[in-house]
Write a protein that holds these residues in place. Structure first.
Motif, short mmCIF file in Angstrom:
data_model
loop_
_atom_site.label_atom_id
_atom_site.label_comp_id
_atom_site.label_asym_id
_atom_site.label_seq_id
_atom_site.Cartn_x
_atom_site.Cartn_y
_atom_site.Cartn_z
N GLY A 157 31.26 30.99 10.64
CA GLY A 157 29.92 31.10 10.09
C GLY A 157 28.90 30.46 11.01
N GLY A 158 28.10 29.55 10.47
CA GLY A 158 27.08 28.90 11.27
C GLY A 158 26.45 27.76 10.50
N PRO A 159 25.50 27.08 11.11
CA PRO A 159 24.87 25.91 10.47
C PRO A 159 24.21 26.28 9.15
CG PRO A 159 24.26 26.08 12.79
CD PRO A 159 24.95 27.36 12.45
N THR A 160 24.31 25.37 8.20
CA THR A 160 23.66 25.52 6.90
C THR A 160 23.04 24.18 6.51
OG1 THR A 160 25.61 24.83 5.63
CG2 THR A 160 25.44 27.18 6.20
N LYS A 161 22.50 24.13 5.29
CA LYS A 161 21.96 22.85 4.79
C LYS A 161 23.08 21.83 4.56
CE LYS A 161 17.96 24.93 2.49
NZ LYS A 161 17.28 25.16 1.18
N ALA A 162 24.32 22.30 4.50
CA ALA A 162 25.45 21.41 4.22
C ALA A 162 26.20 20.98 5.46
CB ALA A 162 26.41 22.09 3.24
N ARG A 193 26.27 36.32 12.09
CA ARG A 193 24.90 36.25 12.60
C ARG A 193 24.43 34.81 12.74
NH1 ARG A 193 24.93 40.25 8.88
NH2 ARG A 193 24.14 38.85 7.28
N ARG A 194 25.07 33.89 11.99
CA ARG A 194 24.64 32.48 12.01
C ARG A 194 25.38 31.66 13.06
NH1 ARG A 194 26.24 29.74 8.07
NH2 ARG A 194 27.65 31.18 7.00
N THR A 195 26.39 32.22 13.72
CA THR A 195 27.20 31.45 14.66
C THR A 195 26.35 30.98 15.84
OG1 THR A 195 29.14 32.74 14.05
CG2 THR A 195 29.27 31.48 16.08
#
Length: 315
Positions: A157-162, A193-195
């Motif tokens: 995935g990629g960076p998130t708020k968590a 897409r978030r990687t």
């Protein structure tokens, strides 16, 4: 049965809505919404007033906070009110607009008294089934791993708020993939897409006979990669990805990421503890892949059965 999906264009909300709607209608009509409907857009002021074509929908399945007012307006514009289902907690005062609301176990943990129309679900519904994976498996393995051997599919995935993808995380992921390849496994790596670009660049540079990477151009081979796998490595920032691959019944290991303290982190950490410790479905990745058994969940079909039973009861 005529089903409509109402959601924003995000892949995560769309696949949830379609997964449920397709239990009733193989080609549901899609209504994609990019913002909330204003509170005043009711009755003749609604964009749906007298614009619902025939035949009218019998079932509305929605997901995401943008969708709720649109569902209420569509239902009000129909001559016969359709059955309405939302696939997240409703937090804008419109809970009564829905016949059923399905909320994740990780969402319900913080709701003391859920409304009477709320039902529990595991993670997020989706469009992948055991039958679909079985049908694709032989062709997927022949295409992506013609030499045979064990396949580890890595979903990133990629960076998130968590969670954050710091340098140490990127280094660990790269080293793990290299180790799998050196051990003779084939790695099928699917970035999202978030990687982070740095990780995508490394993956593309590491491609070999043992490391196959989707370069994010052309058709996404995600389904092939899932069908071909003997085991999975999934980053911790996603709810949907582990739910999808657990349908396979194959070992699923969750990759730790750098944490960002806050409510969103608490939600994700609870979700992953529930999958691993309470339900025994996943395992934390601690450097090795191994076999273990579990009963694969079929949450999308189960939710469809709950909806069907509730609709039959109300007829």
């Amino acid at each position: 049965m005529r089903a409509w999906t109402i959601c924003d264009p995000k892949a995560g909300t769309l696949t949830q809505s379609l997964g449920i709607a397709r239990q009733f209608d193989p080609e549901p009509h899609r209504v994609l919404v990019k913002k909330r409907l204003p509170k005043w857009a009711k009755g003749p002021l609604s964009p749906y007033w007298r614009r619902i074509g025939k035949p009218e929908p019998e079932l509305l399945v929605s997901c995401g906070s943008f969708a709720t007012r649109h569902v209420a307006a569509i239902a009000a514009a129909c001559r016969k009110r359709p059955f309405t289902v939302h696939l997240q907690p409703v937090d804008d005062g419109l809970n009564d607009a829905f016949d059923l609301v399905f909320a994740g176990r990780h969402d319900l943990r913080s709701i003391e008294a859920p409304p009477a129309n709320t039902r529990e679900m595991l993670g997020a519904p989706h469009q992948i089934t055991a039958e679909l994976l079985s049908a694709f498996r032989s062709a997927a393995r022949a295409r992506w791993v013609p030499s045979g051997g064990q396949v580890v599919t890595v979903l990133i995935g990629g960076p998130t708020k968590a969670y954050r993808y710091d340098d140490a995380t990127l280094t660990r992921l790269a080293a793990t993939i290299e180790t799998f390849a050196k051990e003779g496994r084939t790695v099928l790596a699917s970035p999202s897409r978030r990687t982070p670009p740095a990780l995508v660049d490394w993956l593309l540079g590491a491609r070999s006979k043992q490391i196959v990477v989707w370069d994010r151009t052309g058709d996404n081979p995600y389904l092939d990669f899932v069908a071909a796998a003997d085991a999975f490595l999934v980053t911790k920032d996603s709810v949907t990805m582990p739910c999808e691959v657990l349908t396979s019944g194959r070992p699923t290991f969750i990759v730790e990421l750098e944490k960002t303290p806050g409510d969103k982190l608490d939600e994700f950490e609870w979700f992953h503890r529930d999958l691993s410790e309470t339900l025994g479905l996943t395992r934390p990745f601690e450097g090795r892949i191994y076999d273990y058994d579990y009963a694969p969940p079929d949450e999308t079909r189960r939710i469809g059965d709950v909806i069907l039973a509730e609709m039959a009861q109300r007829r």
